[in-house]
Design a protein around this motif. Structure first.
Motif, PDB file in Angstrom:
ATOM      1  N   LEU A 227      -3.331  86.546   3.090  1.00  0.00           N
ATOM      2  CA  LEU A 227      -4.530  87.195   3.620  1.00  0.00           C
ATOM      3  C   LEU A 227      -4.556  87.214   5.144  1.00  0.00           C
ATOM      4  O   LEU A 227      -4.957  88.180   5.755  1.00  0.00           O
ATOM      5  CB  LEU A 227      -5.774  86.486   3.087  1.00  0.00           C
ATOM      6  CG  LEU A 227      -6.007  86.558   1.570  1.00  0.00           C
ATOM      7  CD1 LEU A 227      -7.217  85.728   1.173  1.00  0.00           C
ATOM      8  CD2 LEU A 227      -6.186  87.994   1.113  1.00  0.00           C
ATOM      9  N   LYS A 228      -4.148  86.131   5.735  1.00  0.00           N
ATOM     10  CA  LYS A 228      -4.316  86.002   7.181  1.00  0.00           C
ATOM     11  C   LYS A 228      -3.002  85.935   7.958  1.00  0.00           C
ATOM     12  O   LYS A 228      -2.825  86.641   8.947  1.00  0.00           O
ATOM     13  CB  LYS A 228      -5.106  84.721   7.477  1.00  0.00           C
ATOM     14  CG  LYS A 228      -5.213  84.368   8.955  1.00  0.00           C
ATOM     15  CD  LYS A 228      -6.103  83.158   9.180  1.00  0.00           C
ATOM     16  CE  LYS A 228      -6.174  82.774  10.648  1.00  0.00           C
ATOM     17  NZ  LYS A 228      -7.133  81.684  10.898  1.00  0.00           N
ATOM     18  N   ARG A 231      -0.752  88.865   9.087  1.00  0.00           N
ATOM     19  CA  ARG A 231      -1.274  89.842  10.051  1.00  0.00           C
ATOM     20  C   ARG A 231      -0.510  89.633  11.358  1.00  0.00           C
ATOM     21  O   ARG A 231      -0.326  88.472  11.791  1.00  0.00           O
ATOM     22  CB  ARG A 231      -2.778  89.628  10.294  1.00  0.00           C
ATOM     23  CG  ARG A 231      -3.635  90.084   9.125  1.00  0.00           C
ATOM     24  CD  ARG A 231      -5.101  90.146   9.522  1.00  0.00           C
ATOM     25  NE  ARG A 231      -5.925  90.573   8.395  1.00  0.00           N
ATOM     26  CZ  ARG A 231      -7.242  90.741   8.442  1.00  0.00           C
ATOM     27  NH1 ARG A 231      -7.882  90.520   9.581  1.00  0.00           N
ATOM     28  NH2 ARG A 231      -7.906  91.126   7.385  1.00  0.00           N
ATOM     29  N   TYR A 234      -1.535  86.916  13.895  1.00  0.00           N
ATOM     30  CA  TYR A 234      -1.442  85.530  13.427  1.00  0.00           C
ATOM     31  C   TYR A 234       0.004  85.119  13.162  1.00  0.00           C
ATOM     32  O   TYR A 234       0.370  83.956  13.349  1.00  0.00           O
ATOM     33  CB  TYR A 234      -2.355  85.305  12.223  1.00  0.00           C
ATOM     34  CG  TYR A 234      -3.797  85.294  12.674  1.00  0.00           C
ATOM     35  CD1 TYR A 234      -4.312  84.177  13.314  1.00  0.00           C
ATOM     36  CD2 TYR A 234      -4.606  86.409  12.528  1.00  0.00           C
ATOM     37  CE1 TYR A 234      -5.618  84.167  13.790  1.00  0.00           C
ATOM     38  CE2 TYR A 234      -5.911  86.423  13.009  1.00  0.00           C
ATOM     39  CZ  TYR A 234      -6.413  85.295  13.637  1.00  0.00           C
ATOM     40  OH  TYR A 234      -7.682  85.282  14.117  1.00  0.00           O
ATOM     41  N   ARG A 237       1.186  84.074  16.383  1.00  0.00           N
ATOM     42  CA  ARG A 237       0.667  82.764  16.766  1.00  0.00           C
ATOM     43  C   ARG A 237       1.434  81.633  16.074  1.00  0.00           C
ATOM     44  O   ARG A 237       1.723  80.601  16.677  1.00  0.00           O
ATOM     45  CB  ARG A 237      -0.829  82.693  16.428  1.00  0.00           C
ATOM     46  CG  ARG A 237      -1.523  81.522  17.067  1.00  0.00           C
ATOM     47  CD  ARG A 237      -3.020  81.625  16.976  1.00  0.00           C
ATOM     48  NE  ARG A 237      -3.514  82.904  17.510  1.00  0.00           N
ATOM     49  CZ  ARG A 237      -4.787  83.298  17.445  1.00  0.00           C
ATOM     50  NH1 ARG A 237      -5.689  82.507  16.860  1.00  0.00           N
ATOM     51  NH2 ARG A 237      -5.163  84.451  17.944  1.00  0.00           N
ATOM     52  N   SER A 280      -6.326  80.029   4.580  1.00  0.00           N
ATOM     53  CA  SER A 280      -6.924  81.098   5.381  1.00  0.00           C
ATOM     54  C   SER A 280      -8.453  80.983   5.379  1.00  0.00           C
ATOM     55  O   SER A 280      -9.157  81.939   5.657  1.00  0.00           O
ATOM     56  CB  SER A 280      -6.493  82.461   4.828  1.00  0.00           C
ATOM     57  OG  SER A 280      -6.809  82.565   3.452  1.00  0.00           O
TER      58      SER A 280
ATOM     59  N   TYR D 163     -11.041  89.430   4.884  1.00  0.00           N
ATOM     60  CA  TYR D 163     -10.014  89.657   3.866  1.00  0.00           C
ATOM     61  C   TYR D 163     -10.369  89.124   2.494  1.00  0.00           C
ATOM     62  O   TYR D 163      -9.618  89.311   1.545  1.00  0.00           O
ATOM     63  CB  TYR D 163      -8.676  89.090   4.302  1.00  0.00           C
ATOM     64  CG  TYR D 163      -8.702  87.762   5.036  1.00  0.00           C
ATOM     65  CD1 TYR D 163      -9.129  86.592   4.420  1.00  0.00           C
ATOM     66  CD2 TYR D 163      -8.270  87.693   6.352  1.00  0.00           C
ATOM     67  CE1 TYR D 163      -9.124  85.392   5.097  1.00  0.00           C
ATOM     68  CE2 TYR D 163      -8.264  86.492   7.037  1.00  0.00           C
ATOM     69  CZ  TYR D 163      -8.689  85.332   6.404  1.00  0.00           C
ATOM     70  OH  TYR D 163      -8.683  84.142   7.078  1.00  0.00           O
ATOM     71  N   MET D 269      -4.872  97.849   5.041  1.00  0.00           N
ATOM     72  CA  MET D 269      -4.760  96.441   4.676  1.00  0.00           C
ATOM     73  C   MET D 269      -5.094  96.224   3.206  1.00  0.00           C
ATOM     74  O   MET D 269      -5.768  97.034   2.583  1.00  0.00           O
ATOM     75  CB  MET D 269      -5.699  95.605   5.543  1.00  0.00           C
ATOM     76  CG  MET D 269      -5.206  95.498   6.966  1.00  0.00           C
ATOM     77  SD  MET D 269      -6.262  94.390   7.915  1.00  0.00           S
ATOM     78  CE  MET D 269      -5.450  94.529   9.525  1.00  0.00           C
ATOM     79  N   ARG D 270      -4.598  95.103   2.693  1.00  0.00           N
ATOM     80  CA  ARG D 270      -4.986  94.673   1.354  1.00  0.00           C
ATOM     81  C   ARG D 270      -5.973  93.517   1.488  1.00  0.00           C
ATOM     82  O   ARG D 270      -5.673  92.529   2.170  1.00  0.00           O
ATOM     83  CB  ARG D 270      -3.753  94.198   0.572  1.00  0.00           C
ATOM     84  CG  ARG D 270      -2.770  95.311   0.249  1.00  0.00           C
ATOM     85  CD  ARG D 270      -3.197  96.026  -1.024  1.00  0.00           C
ATOM     86  NE  ARG D 270      -2.471  97.281  -1.219  1.00  0.00           N
ATOM     87  CZ  ARG D 270      -1.914  97.637  -2.381  1.00  0.00           C
ATOM     88  NH1 ARG D 270      -2.004  96.846  -3.438  1.00  0.00           N
ATOM     89  NH2 ARG D 270      -1.298  98.807  -2.503  1.00  0.00           N
ATOM     90  N   GLY D 294     -13.038  85.756   6.894  1.00  0.00           N
ATOM     91  CA  GLY D 294     -12.112  86.487   7.746  1.00  0.00           C
ATOM     92  C   GLY D 294     -11.334  85.515   8.607  1.00  0.00           C
ATOM     93  O   GLY D 294     -11.481  84.298   8.462  1.00  0.00           O
ATOM     94  N   PRO D 295     -10.552  86.024   9.517  1.00  0.00           N
ATOM     95  CA  PRO D 295      -9.595  85.174  10.220  1.00  0.00           C
ATOM     96  C   PRO D 295     -10.201  84.086  11.094  1.00  0.00           C
ATOM     97  O   PRO D 295      -9.546  83.081  11.350  1.00  0.00           O
ATOM     98  CB  PRO D 295      -8.766  86.163  11.045  1.00  0.00           C
ATOM     99  CG  PRO D 295      -9.531  87.432  11.072  1.00  0.00           C
ATOM    100  CD  PRO D 295     -10.368  87.460   9.842  1.00  0.00           C
TER     101      PRO D 295
END
Lengths: 412, 412, 412, 412
Positions: A227-228, A231, A234, A237, A280, D163, D269-270, D294-295
């Motif tokens: 999910l995170k 991306r 990230y 990072r 996440s 997400y 995005m998924r 979310g992130p």
């Protein structure tokens, strides 16, 4: 006069330090040794133990040296997943070669990276007749133990057994690079943390005093996702903080997993376990939660509802830390604080129990057999996720199965 | 090898049993003895200690016998308030007569029924040079300790010291008759429980590492009331359950008290402590709560927000109990559960600390001097309530003061 | 067909805007006019009302013009405290001079700065025979109304009336300079906000359907303090943001007050109300809370436990605002959000009620008489705080009393 | 002057009464009519509306009569699922025959029992060019709306879109027999309540201001189970209370369902939606909950954390009711109370919006097209559960699909 267990730690990282802190509340054992491939980590753990006055602890040059020292009666294996087999082999070789003996061998979760390795670990320990302990702290969480006991005693006794258990363990990602590498770790968050939850739901659904075997998993449905961390921002990072081996644009691991297990009970009922796990989740910090539901009752536990909340206004400047809660994500605003994490997460009661078990005062609640069972369930879950369907257990040919994530071939 | 403290208990009631349970998490001490005027209570406590494996414990025929036994290094005085002086006298006589020695003497709250007795208790212990410990568990509550440390470190350090602390301890009334009798107990709920809160607010307002003397009480305003138990139907119920000596139509004690203390800090500021205490609070069960507030921060603690809640529907039948929380008032509905009460209320950390203190490893945080200070504050509070005005401290002629409640002359 | 009330607002500030928003949920009234000495504020309020579609609203040149306009049936007085008498005088003069008529006059809390002015306001309205409404939103809070109804119906009916009510209103300080000036406002936080709590506790203790007169205040004990804003750094900040007239090194107002009221009930019992109020509370934001306690029951309300919490990590940058909760103090961390504040704080139900009352469909729950009663209680409280003792009510010579804070003579 | 919408209700049951109560806070509409096959129910609803003063309401003899009456501008279809097509047919016939006109037609969830019927309902309305509204109250819940707005504005704007969304609706089972009958209702709890959650998760994942079409479902994985109500003792209880047509030993419906939806966003995005729903949840009462993650942010909502809790001790006797919360399961213990349920669950804002939409002041947020989309997703979910695998959307041949539960052929 009181018999005490001398304990040595294999590994000098985060989890070892958590365990060491928990011994402040353990009467029956002393932390006497620690070995780590990083000598400095071992020295720091030894100092921590001495500072906490939980044992006259020192760093050893090898696992075998700890086995050889009569001051050390048992080992707690807390190294990284990829060293599991190797660590246990060294223990067993030292015993077989007559360098020393142990009263017990405890191993952190998961027992190994996959079913093949887990069976190896179990069989190694069995070869030298060691008492074993599979370390699953959440079964010892005071909240879980108390709530489960109450629901079965007050609720299930008169209105029927519970039919649904839920557990989740969610945080924003581990601190150390190897966790993020599918090959070293064996998978992603499912392998890392779902081991807690699959056992916890089964435990909750099992009548206190009865064996986990009375609640047998028969089907599993699992989904995994990234999910995170895949991306771009990230993934970048991660690369920057964890190093080049952690490249989530090319070899991501799942950072989210959820599953449903259908269990058959020994009295012929079908009951459900739901588990969710995440790297996440960005909330206050590590969130452990569980529910147990039956026909006229329910319980809820959330580790972040700790009863203590602090607030710092936007005028308060302070450095990032983990002084409020494990893996905390903010220092201002209204934040929950989890005091005595080593107690709340179950480490203290767990270590008390296994110290007593290895001293012969209690029967160990979980052995390496249980650890193998957990790995079997996790591998079945990965396979269900890959095949996008519910699988009936046992899944055939699982011993040779390696998750796509572990093979570096997962493309979410 | 590890030095251990052998502990004997004076008194075999509710509070002793709470303490004994807490020793499950104390490495440094064993529960070795107990004396009670009710031999059977003592035997039960001894059995509890042995069952919990916290020490090879037995019942003794007298306090002096415990002093005489070299297995016992320290006593925890947990008898009723009216036996305080007498109990300590017996300890001191046994030592002075050479029957035995002790490394320390701990005494439960309050140190005594009034200032006169409290000073006697302190002076008795001083006469034989005993190390002393005044047992105030709430200072050791993990929630309070953690929250206080965080607020001072993150909040006060950069934006100024806190200016308001609140603490409350509320439940639906004690289990044993003598608590309800003003003469035996020394007062009502103020004497019984405000001792916790007055010290807790002062503790919260004191910078960690500094002495309580840096936050000096200079004024007190107090109100007491009989809200519930002098209502005819409840007075009758008390009579029926507690016996004829407890007649609240004629000799009520206060079942509610609240007070404000003004403190002067060593850096010249005025800060406030507010405390509230009740035997007439009917919620889920015992509720401990605290707040600490400063210019850019605050903290809140409520023991009933424990993170664990159970629910039983109206279809669930079950007997009344205290398995969810101390002094619980219902068994169905949504109920909070407080797991590990002996940890949460501070007993475990308290006993660990004083065991270590009597072994010479730490300085005792509270001594009988602090116990005297608390009684002085409580007596000032009773006087403020009786005079319906704010009093400046120290209040003159307090040593001879006895609250109207204690004299049986209070007419609310 | 449906009769509707046309409403005009006196004042164009924060509280007026809150009221206007609440009319989104009021069927019986339209916001038709607004007057403010700042024409621009009035224009903005008029636009807000039109944007929300709660009435064809426009700004007027004077209060008298609103009285004169037949579109406007009632006025809501929401100006600053120091303009109260003057505003009501203008209303009354316009009516007496025959320029127009009104069906009712509502006035925000407090009715006036002191008892003398409050009586004037009441008498002015009475002179022209106006129906009046004293606006105390918290009596209309859905949580309070529902909880109170349940406790009286399920608890008090079978086990006896409640004996203790608590209420608190705490935040970090008002937005507008005049609130901070003792002479203009009439006092500090006690005058500003304790008006809510003293009425709320009395309301909670009153059996639904009975008059407040059945629960009569007989004693009051009050303390006030300057905890935060007279500290040099904060006094300086006030000066910088509020202007030179607000100099808390020389003329501070209290930023904290707490009081206890003893009530006598019409059935001869003594019950207690406790209230606390603060401009020095730095938590997530405005915190309203209340408790009601009786012999076998209790209720708790905390506006910050709203069921909705958001979390933003330290990576989230954002400007300060009040989008989470009124008077919020942080934008990151775990923060409670109070959706529909105009509903939750009671404004919507309040305005629905008084619209209906002025249309003759219901009896007004609170009139200017109640507003006078509240001011009387507040002045008694100031006097108790100044004399540092409990006062028996009614306090003599109260009409001429001005709090030291209002006189600029308070030295905390 | 202000244009108002006259509303007629089809159906006189639980949901109609909920809607009627919500109109207390709706300025733009009046409840003018109601028809039910049970005349008495209609009369009671009409009386309720008049008592609440939300409109001069009366019971009608037929749906067509309501269409014919110029006082009625729009209908809210709130009958049972099996009457959906028939009800809408009567509306359309009345319009086509020239008996009257409507400005809009609103329909409660689900739009119909299966995809075939849902398309019929939509096409019928389209045939006469009616503006439509698909009633999904949870999209209007103030908590959801506020939390969603904050997360997107403060969190997603700077750190990326969310997400993962979670939603659950859980209670202990419906009140009326037809809900329990698979053929009449169209399924079990999945059909009854998952309609809420599947739309809610999609809504949360959609950027405010953008269309739901920007977050398109592409895969679904669902599990259903009968956890409680096919246990013999509960099947018997159902039979006894709901009548012979409800025999869960032979024709059970699922009382638990959970699903995962994978969405593809318009920016490629998924993202995931997880939903859970239950008729076998026995907690305090109806529990609505949602999360959005979310992130760098998250939100949580739980309707039972309402900020108001009452406690009644075991001494309080009282009849079972729903005065604390919808579908409550206990009357004593610590119980959450949900005040203003019609506001909190979203009915008030929903009805305000659609009244305004039908008056031409706003665009309707959800139309029958959305209702069809929801039914399509639910049918796909049933099929996934039956096939025990993840399905890619759109699922072929879904229009003729009837769930095994609806066919009475499900054997869990």
């Amino acid at each position: 006069m009181t018999q005490r267990l001398g304990i040595g730690f294999v590994g000098g990282g985060f989890i070892t330090r958590f365990h060491v802190q928990s011994f402040v509340g353990v009467r029956e054992a002393d932390v006497r040794g620690v070995w780590s491939p990083q000598r400095e980590s071992a020295e720091q753990v030894a100092k921590l133990a001495r500072d906490l006055d939980v044992g006259d602890c020192r760093a050893y040059g090898s696992i075998a040296d700890m086995v050889a020292d009569p001051a050390i009666d048992a080992l707690w294996i807390c190294g990284p997943n990829h060293a599991r087999v190797e660590n246990v082999e060294e223990v067993v070789r030292a015993i077989e070669s007559g360098r020393g003996t142990l009263r017990g061998l405890a191993c952190e979760k998961p027992l190994a990276r996959n079913l093949d390795e887990a069976i190896k670990v179990r069989d190694l320990a069995a070869r030298v007749g060691l008492k074993t302990a599979y370390l699953e702290d959440q079964l010892f969480t005071p909240h879980v133990e108390t709530g489960r006991a109450l629901l079965w005693a007050r609720g299930a006794a008169t209105t029927g057994r519970p039919y649904l258990a839920r557990a989740a363990e969610e945080h924003s990602g581990p601190h150390t690079p190897w966790f993020w590498q599918g090959d070293l770790q064996g998978g992603g968050v499912l392998n890392d943390m779902m081991c807690h939850s699959v056992l916890l739901v089964r435990h909750l659904l099992t009548r206190p005093g009865e064996s986990l075997e009375t609640v047998r998993p028969v089907k599993v449905t699992c989904r995994i996702a990234s999910l995170k961390w895949s991306r771009p921002v990230y993934a970048e990072r991660l690369l920057a903080t964890m190093g080049e081996a952690v490249d989530y644009t090319r070899r991501p691991s799942e950072d989210f997993a959820s599953l449903t297990i259908e269990f058959e009970t020994s009295d012929g009922m079908r009951v459900l376990g739901e588990a969710s796990t995440s790297w996440s989740y960005v909330g206050a910090g590590l969130r452990l939660s569980a529910e147990l539901l039956g026909p006229e009752y329910s319980m809820q536990w959330n580790s972040l509802d700790s009863g203590l909340r602090v607030f710092f206004s936007r005028a308060v400047q302070g450095r990032a830390g983990e002084d409020l809660v494990e893996k905390q994500n903010a220092e201002i605003g209204l934040m929950p604080v989890v005091p005595a994490e080593a107690v709340v997460y179950g480490y203290e009661a767990e270590n008390r129990h296994y110290a007593r078990a290895f001293l012969g005062k209690e029967e160990p609640r979980l052995t390496f057999d249980d650890g193998v069972g957990v790995v079997e369930l996790l591998m079945s879950a990965y396979r269900s996720a890959e095949e996008e369907r519910t699988l009936t257990l046992p899944v055939p040919d699982l011993r040779s199965f390696r998750p796509a994530v572990a093979r570096g071939e997962w493309r979410p």
